[in-house]
Design a protein around this motif. Sequence first.
Motif, PDB file in Angstrom:
ATOM      1  N   PRO A 196      37.645  42.226  31.311  1.00 20.89           N
ATOM      2  CA  PRO A 196      38.690  43.259  31.329  1.00 20.89           C
ATOM      3  C   PRO A 196      38.827  43.937  32.691  1.00 20.89           C
ATOM      4  O   PRO A 196      39.937  44.270  33.114  1.00 20.89           O
ATOM      5  CB  PRO A 196      38.229  44.266  30.265  1.00 20.89           C
ATOM      6  CG  PRO A 196      37.311  43.511  29.387  1.00 20.89           C
ATOM      7  CD  PRO A 196      36.656  42.489  30.266  1.00 20.89           C
ATOM      8  N   ALA A 197      37.720  44.100  33.387  1.00 22.25           N
ATOM      9  CA  ALA A 197      37.791  44.725  34.714  1.00 22.25           C
ATOM     10  C   ALA A 197      38.521  43.810  35.682  1.00 22.25           C
ATOM     11  O   ALA A 197      39.331  44.278  36.501  1.00 22.25           O
ATOM     12  CB  ALA A 197      36.390  45.033  35.219  1.00 22.25           C
ATOM     13  N   ALA A 198      38.275  42.500  35.606  1.00 19.70           N
ATOM     14  CA  ALA A 198      38.965  41.555  36.474  1.00 19.70           C
ATOM     15  C   ALA A 198      40.457  41.555  36.175  1.00 19.70           C
ATOM     16  O   ALA A 198      41.286  41.478  37.091  1.00 19.70           O
ATOM     17  CB  ALA A 198      38.383  40.156  36.307  1.00 19.70           C
ATOM     18  N   LEU A 256      42.127  44.065  34.991  1.00 17.56           N
ATOM     19  CA  LEU A 256      42.631  45.332  35.512  1.00 17.56           C
ATOM     20  C   LEU A 256      42.904  45.224  37.013  1.00 17.56           C
ATOM     21  O   LEU A 256      43.914  45.731  37.507  1.00 17.56           O
ATOM     22  CB  LEU A 256      41.628  46.452  35.228  1.00 17.56           C
ATOM     23  CG  LEU A 256      42.020  47.858  35.664  1.00 17.56           C
ATOM     24  CD1 LEU A 256      43.245  48.321  34.892  1.00 17.56           C
ATOM     25  CD2 LEU A 256      40.868  48.819  35.438  1.00 17.56           C
ATOM     26  N   VAL A 257      42.027  44.550  37.740  1.00 18.65           N
ATOM     27  CA  VAL A 257      42.231  44.356  39.181  1.00 18.65           C
ATOM     28  C   VAL A 257      43.510  43.569  39.418  1.00 18.65           C
ATOM     29  O   VAL A 257      44.282  43.877  40.339  1.00 18.65           O
ATOM     30  CB  VAL A 257      41.017  43.630  39.814  1.00 18.65           C
ATOM     31  CG1 VAL A 257      41.323  43.175  41.227  1.00 18.65           C
ATOM     32  CG2 VAL A 257      39.799  44.546  39.804  1.00 18.65           C
ATOM     33  N   ASP A 258      43.782  42.559  38.601  1.00 21.44           N
ATOM     34  CA  ASP A 258      45.007  41.773  38.738  1.00 21.44           C
ATOM     35  C   ASP A 258      46.249  42.635  38.568  1.00 21.44           C
ATOM     36  O   ASP A 258      47.291  42.354  39.168  1.00 21.44           O
ATOM     37  CB  ASP A 258      45.048  40.643  37.695  1.00 21.44           C
ATOM     38  CG  ASP A 258      44.104  39.513  38.034  1.00 21.44           C
ATOM     39  OD1 ASP A 258      43.774  39.360  39.230  1.00 21.44           O
ATOM     40  OD2 ASP A 258      43.700  38.778  37.111  1.00 21.44           O
ATOM     41  N   GLU A 259      46.147  43.678  37.765  1.00 24.46           N
ATOM     42  CA  GLU A 259      47.303  44.527  37.470  1.00 24.46           C
ATOM     43  C   GLU A 259      47.448  45.707  38.434  1.00 24.46           C
ATOM     44  O   GLU A 259      48.395  46.481  38.312  1.00 24.46           O
ATOM     45  CB  GLU A 259      47.210  45.022  36.024  1.00 24.46           C
ATOM     46  CG  GLU A 259      47.304  43.879  35.018  1.00 24.46           C
ATOM     47  CD  GLU A 259      47.075  44.320  33.586  1.00 24.46           C
ATOM     48  OE1 GLU A 259      46.872  45.537  33.351  1.00 24.46           O
ATOM     49  OE2 GLU A 259      47.089  43.448  32.706  1.00 24.46           O
ATOM     50  N   LEU A 260      46.521  45.832  39.365  1.00 22.91           N
ATOM     51  CA  LEU A 260      46.616  46.917  40.345  1.00 22.91           C
ATOM     52  C   LEU A 260      47.840  46.718  41.235  1.00 22.91           C
ATOM     53  O   LEU A 260      48.209  45.601  41.577  1.00 22.91           O
ATOM     54  CB  LEU A 260      45.367  46.961  41.225  1.00 22.91           C
ATOM     55  CG  LEU A 260      44.083  47.474  40.599  1.00 22.91           C
ATOM     56  CD1 LEU A 260      42.937  47.324  41.593  1.00 22.91           C
ATOM     57  CD2 LEU A 260      44.218  48.917  40.165  1.00 22.91           C
ATOM     58  N   HIS A 261      48.447  47.812  41.612  1.00 21.79           N
ATOM     59  CA  HIS A 261      49.580  47.765  42.530  1.00 21.79           C
ATOM     60  C   HIS A 261      49.049  47.961  43.948  1.00 21.79           C
ATOM     61  O   HIS A 261      49.077  49.039  44.512  1.00 21.79           O
ATOM     62  CB  HIS A 261      50.607  48.854  42.175  1.00 21.79           C
ATOM     63  CG  HIS A 261      51.226  48.639  40.843  1.00 21.79           C
ATOM     64  ND1 HIS A 261      52.161  47.665  40.601  1.00 21.79           N
ATOM     65  CD2 HIS A 261      51.026  49.256  39.647  1.00 21.79           C
ATOM     66  CE1 HIS A 261      52.529  47.696  39.338  1.00 21.79           C
ATOM     67  NE2 HIS A 261      51.841  48.660  38.731  1.00 21.79           N
ATOM     68  N   THR A 262      48.518  46.889  44.465  1.00 25.20           N
ATOM     69  CA  THR A 262      47.914  46.914  45.790  1.00 25.20           C
ATOM     70  C   THR A 262      48.093  45.539  46.432  1.00 25.20           C
ATOM     71  O   THR A 262      48.600  44.616  45.813  1.00 25.20           O
ATOM     72  CB  THR A 262      46.427  47.321  45.695  1.00 25.20           C
ATOM     73  OG1 THR A 262      45.892  47.463  47.000  1.00 25.20           O
ATOM     74  CG2 THR A 262      45.625  46.340  44.911  1.00 25.20           C
ATOM     75  N   LYS A 287      43.042  43.205  46.272  1.00 27.21           N
ATOM     76  CA  LYS A 287      42.699  42.657  44.952  1.00 27.21           C
ATOM     77  C   LYS A 287      41.543  41.670  45.077  1.00 27.21           C
ATOM     78  O   LYS A 287      40.611  41.683  44.274  1.00 27.21           O
ATOM     79  CB  LYS A 287      43.906  41.962  44.318  1.00 27.21           C
ATOM     80  CG  LYS A 287      44.956  42.906  43.790  1.00 27.21           C
ATOM     81  CD  LYS A 287      46.097  42.121  43.158  1.00 27.21           C
ATOM     82  CE  LYS A 287      47.208  43.048  42.720  1.00 27.21           C
ATOM     83  NZ  LYS A 287      48.322  42.321  42.109  1.00 27.21           N
ATOM     84  N   LEU A 288      41.623  40.811  46.087  1.00 25.71           N
ATOM     85  CA  LEU A 288      40.563  39.825  46.293  1.00 25.71           C
ATOM     86  C   LEU A 288      39.235  40.505  46.620  1.00 25.71           C
ATOM     87  O   LEU A 288      38.172  40.081  46.159  1.00 25.71           O
ATOM     88  CB  LEU A 288      40.947  38.839  47.386  1.00 25.71           C
ATOM     89  CG  LEU A 288      42.053  37.844  47.019  1.00 25.71           C
ATOM     90  CD1 LEU A 288      42.446  37.009  48.244  1.00 25.71           C
ATOM     91  CD2 LEU A 288      41.618  36.941  45.878  1.00 25.71           C
ATOM     92  N   LYS A 289      39.303  41.553  47.424  1.00 25.63           N
ATOM     93  CA  LYS A 289      38.103  42.294  47.775  1.00 25.63           C
ATOM     94  C   LYS A 289      37.494  42.944  46.528  1.00 25.63           C
ATOM     95  O   LYS A 289      36.275  42.876  46.308  1.00 25.63           O
ATOM     96  CB  LYS A 289      38.437  43.354  48.824  1.00 25.63           C
ATOM     97  CG  LYS A 289      37.241  44.081  49.367  1.00 25.63           C
ATOM     98  CD  LYS A 289      37.645  45.046  50.469  1.00 25.63           C
ATOM     99  CE  LYS A 289      36.446  45.795  50.994  1.00 25.63           C
ATOM    100  NZ  LYS A 289      36.796  46.749  52.047  1.00 25.63           N
ATOM    101  N   ALA A 290      38.337  43.535  45.681  1.00 25.45           N
ATOM    102  CA  ALA A 290      37.863  44.173  44.448  1.00 25.45           C
ATOM    103  C   ALA A 290      37.266  43.121  43.505  1.00 25.45           C
ATOM    104  O   ALA A 290      36.212  43.347  42.889  1.00 25.45           O
ATOM    105  CB  ALA A 290      39.000  44.918  43.758  1.00 25.45           C
ATOM    106  N   LYS A 291      37.930  41.967  43.388  1.00 27.66           N
ATOM    107  CA  LYS A 291      37.407  40.900  42.530  1.00 27.66           C
ATOM    108  C   LYS A 291      36.072  40.372  43.071  1.00 27.66           C
ATOM    109  O   LYS A 291      35.155  40.063  42.312  1.00 27.66           O
ATOM    110  CB  LYS A 291      38.409  39.750  42.420  1.00 27.66           C
ATOM    111  CG  LYS A 291      39.447  39.971  41.366  1.00 27.66           C
ATOM    112  CD  LYS A 291      40.228  38.689  41.143  1.00 27.66           C
ATOM    113  CE  LYS A 291      41.138  38.857  39.954  1.00 27.66           C
ATOM    114  NZ  LYS A 291      41.842  37.617  39.640  1.00 27.66           N
ATOM    115  N   GLY A 292      35.971  40.281  44.383  1.00 28.07           N
ATOM    116  CA  GLY A 292      34.723  39.845  44.999  1.00 28.07           C
ATOM    117  C   GLY A 292      33.593  40.792  44.675  1.00 28.07           C
ATOM    118  O   GLY A 292      32.470  40.372  44.363  1.00 28.07           O
ATOM    119  N   HIS A 293      33.893  42.088  44.735  1.00 26.71           N
ATOM    120  CA  HIS A 293      32.883  43.096  44.404  1.00 26.71           C
ATOM    121  C   HIS A 293      32.479  42.972  42.932  1.00 26.71           C
ATOM    122  O   HIS A 293      31.286  43.036  42.598  1.00 26.71           O
ATOM    123  CB  HIS A 293      33.401  44.500  44.708  1.00 26.71           C
ATOM    124  CG  HIS A 293      32.398  45.577  44.441  1.00 26.71           C
ATOM    125  ND1 HIS A 293      31.230  45.704  45.152  1.00 26.71           N
ATOM    126  CD2 HIS A 293      32.367  46.554  43.494  1.00 26.71           C
ATOM    127  CE1 HIS A 293      30.531  46.713  44.673  1.00 26.71           C
ATOM    128  NE2 HIS A 293      31.210  47.245  43.661  1.00 26.71           N
TER     129      HIS A 293
END
Length: 129
Positions: A13-15, A17-23, A28-34
Amino acid sequence: MVISELIAGIFKPAAKLVDELHTSTEEKLKAKGHLLDVQAAAMQKVFDYEKSALEGQHSIIASEAQSDHWLVSAWRPITMLTFLTLAVGDSLGLLATPLRDEAWMLLQLGLGGYVVGRSGEKIAKVMKG
Protein backbone atom coordinates in the motif's frame (compact mmCIF):
# COMPACT_ATOMS: atom_id res chain seq x y z
CA MET A 1 1.50 -17.38 4.41
CA VAL A 2 5.24 -16.99 3.99
CA ILE A 3 6.72 -14.21 6.10
CA SER A 4 8.31 -12.57 3.04
CA GLU A 5 4.85 -12.31 1.44
CA LEU A 6 3.50 -10.79 4.65
CA ILE A 7 6.21 -8.15 4.71
CA ALA A 8 5.74 -7.41 1.00
CA GLY A 9 2.01 -7.05 1.65
CA ILE A 10 2.67 -4.51 4.37
CA PHE A 11 4.75 -2.33 2.05
CA LYS A 12 2.53 -2.70 -1.04
CA PRO A 13 0.00 0.00 0.00
CA ALA A 14 2.85 2.41 0.69
CA ALA A 15 4.33 1.75 -2.76
CA LYS A 16 0.91 2.36 -4.32
CA LEU A 17 0.63 5.59 -2.38
CA VAL A 18 3.99 6.72 -3.78
CA ASP A 19 2.69 6.04 -7.30
CA GLU A 20 -0.25 8.35 -6.61
CA LEU A 21 1.86 11.22 -5.30
CA HIS A 22 1.73 14.42 -7.31
CA THR A 23 5.45 14.80 -7.66
CA SER A 24 8.19 14.23 -10.21
CA THR A 25 9.14 10.80 -11.47
CA GLU A 26 12.56 11.23 -9.91
CA GLU A 27 11.07 11.89 -6.47
CA LYS A 28 8.71 8.91 -6.84
CA LEU A 29 11.63 6.66 -7.71
CA LYS A 30 13.61 7.98 -4.77
CA ALA A 31 10.67 7.35 -2.41
CA LYS A 32 10.17 3.84 -3.82
CA GLY A 33 13.88 3.16 -3.41
CA HIS A 34 13.68 4.19 0.22
CA LEU A 35 10.64 1.94 0.73
CA LEU A 36 12.52 -0.98 -0.82
CA ASP A 37 15.46 -0.31 1.50
CA VAL A 38 13.17 -0.39 4.54
CA GLN A 39 11.46 -3.56 3.25
CA ALA A 40 14.84 -5.22 2.69
CA ALA A 41 15.94 -4.26 6.21
CA ALA A 42 12.75 -5.77 7.64
CA MET A 43 13.32 -8.97 5.66
CA GLN A 44 16.91 -9.15 6.91
CA LYS A 45 15.70 -8.88 10.52
CA VAL A 46 13.27 -11.75 9.91
CA PHE A 47 15.99 -13.87 8.30
CA ASP A 48 18.36 -13.10 11.18
CA TYR A 49 15.68 -14.15 13.67
CA GLU A 50 14.98 -17.38 11.75
CA LYS A 51 18.70 -18.15 11.59
CA SER A 52 19.04 -17.58 15.32
CA ALA A 53 16.04 -19.81 16.05
CA LEU A 54 17.41 -22.61 13.86
CA GLU A 55 20.83 -22.33 15.49
CA GLY A 56 19.16 -22.63 18.90
CA GLN A 57 17.22 -25.71 17.80
CA HIS A 58 20.38 -27.21 16.36
CA SER A 59 22.26 -26.59 19.58
CA ILE A 60 19.59 -28.32 21.65
CA ILE A 61 19.36 -31.35 19.36
CA ALA A 62 23.16 -31.63 19.08
CA SER A 63 23.50 -31.49 22.88
CA GLU A 64 20.86 -34.17 23.28
CA ALA A 65 22.46 -36.40 20.64
CA GLN A 66 25.87 -36.11 22.35
CA SER A 67 24.53 -36.84 25.83
CA ASP A 68 26.01 -39.75 27.76
CA HIS A 69 22.58 -40.68 29.10
CA TRP A 70 20.75 -42.92 26.62
CA LEU A 71 17.30 -41.48 27.34
CA VAL A 72 18.38 -37.88 26.67
CA SER A 73 19.88 -38.84 23.32
CA ALA A 74 17.08 -41.23 22.32
CA TRP A 75 13.84 -39.54 23.38
CA ARG A 76 13.26 -37.71 20.08
CA PRO A 77 13.79 -40.78 17.88
CA ILE A 78 11.65 -42.89 20.23
CA THR A 79 8.87 -40.29 20.15
CA MET A 80 8.98 -39.98 16.37
CA LEU A 81 8.99 -43.77 15.89
CA THR A 82 5.98 -44.00 18.20
CA PHE A 83 4.10 -41.37 16.21
CA LEU A 84 5.16 -42.98 12.95
CA THR A 85 3.78 -46.32 14.17
CA LEU A 86 0.51 -44.62 15.11
CA ALA A 87 0.35 -42.88 11.72
CA VAL A 88 0.88 -46.15 9.84
CA GLY A 89 -1.68 -47.87 12.05
CA ASP A 90 -4.15 -45.06 11.42
CA SER A 91 -3.54 -45.13 7.66
CA LEU A 92 -4.16 -48.89 7.57
CA GLY A 93 -7.26 -48.61 9.76
CA LEU A 94 -5.67 -50.64 12.56
CA LEU A 95 -6.42 -48.17 15.38
CA ALA A 96 -9.62 -48.38 17.42
CA THR A 97 -10.13 -44.64 16.91
CA PRO A 98 -8.57 -42.53 14.16
CA LEU A 99 -5.84 -40.06 15.06
CA ARG A 100 -7.05 -36.54 15.65
CA ASP A 101 -5.84 -33.68 13.47
CA GLU A 102 -3.69 -32.44 16.35
CA ALA A 103 -1.76 -35.71 16.41
CA TRP A 104 -1.02 -35.38 12.69
CA MET A 105 0.12 -31.79 13.24
CA LEU A 106 2.36 -32.88 16.09
CA LEU A 107 3.85 -35.59 13.87
CA GLN A 108 4.53 -33.08 11.09
CA LEU A 109 6.13 -30.60 13.49
CA GLY A 110 8.18 -33.29 15.20
CA LEU A 111 9.45 -34.83 11.99
CA GLY A 112 10.15 -31.40 10.52
CA GLY A 113 12.08 -30.31 13.60
CA TYR A 114 13.99 -33.57 13.73
CA VAL A 115 14.91 -33.45 10.04
CA VAL A 116 15.91 -29.77 10.22
CA GLY A 117 17.94 -30.42 13.38
CA ARG A 118 19.74 -33.42 11.91
CA SER A 119 20.39 -31.55 8.65
CA GLY A 120 21.74 -28.59 10.60
CA GLU A 121 24.00 -30.92 12.55
CA LYS A 122 25.41 -32.41 9.33
CA ILE A 123 25.85 -28.97 7.75
CA ALA A 124 27.66 -27.73 10.87
CA LYS A 125 30.09 -30.66 10.67
CA VAL A 126 30.84 -29.87 7.01
CA MET A 127 31.30 -26.16 7.71
CA LYS A 128 33.53 -26.88 10.70
CA GLY A 129 35.76 -29.39 8.89
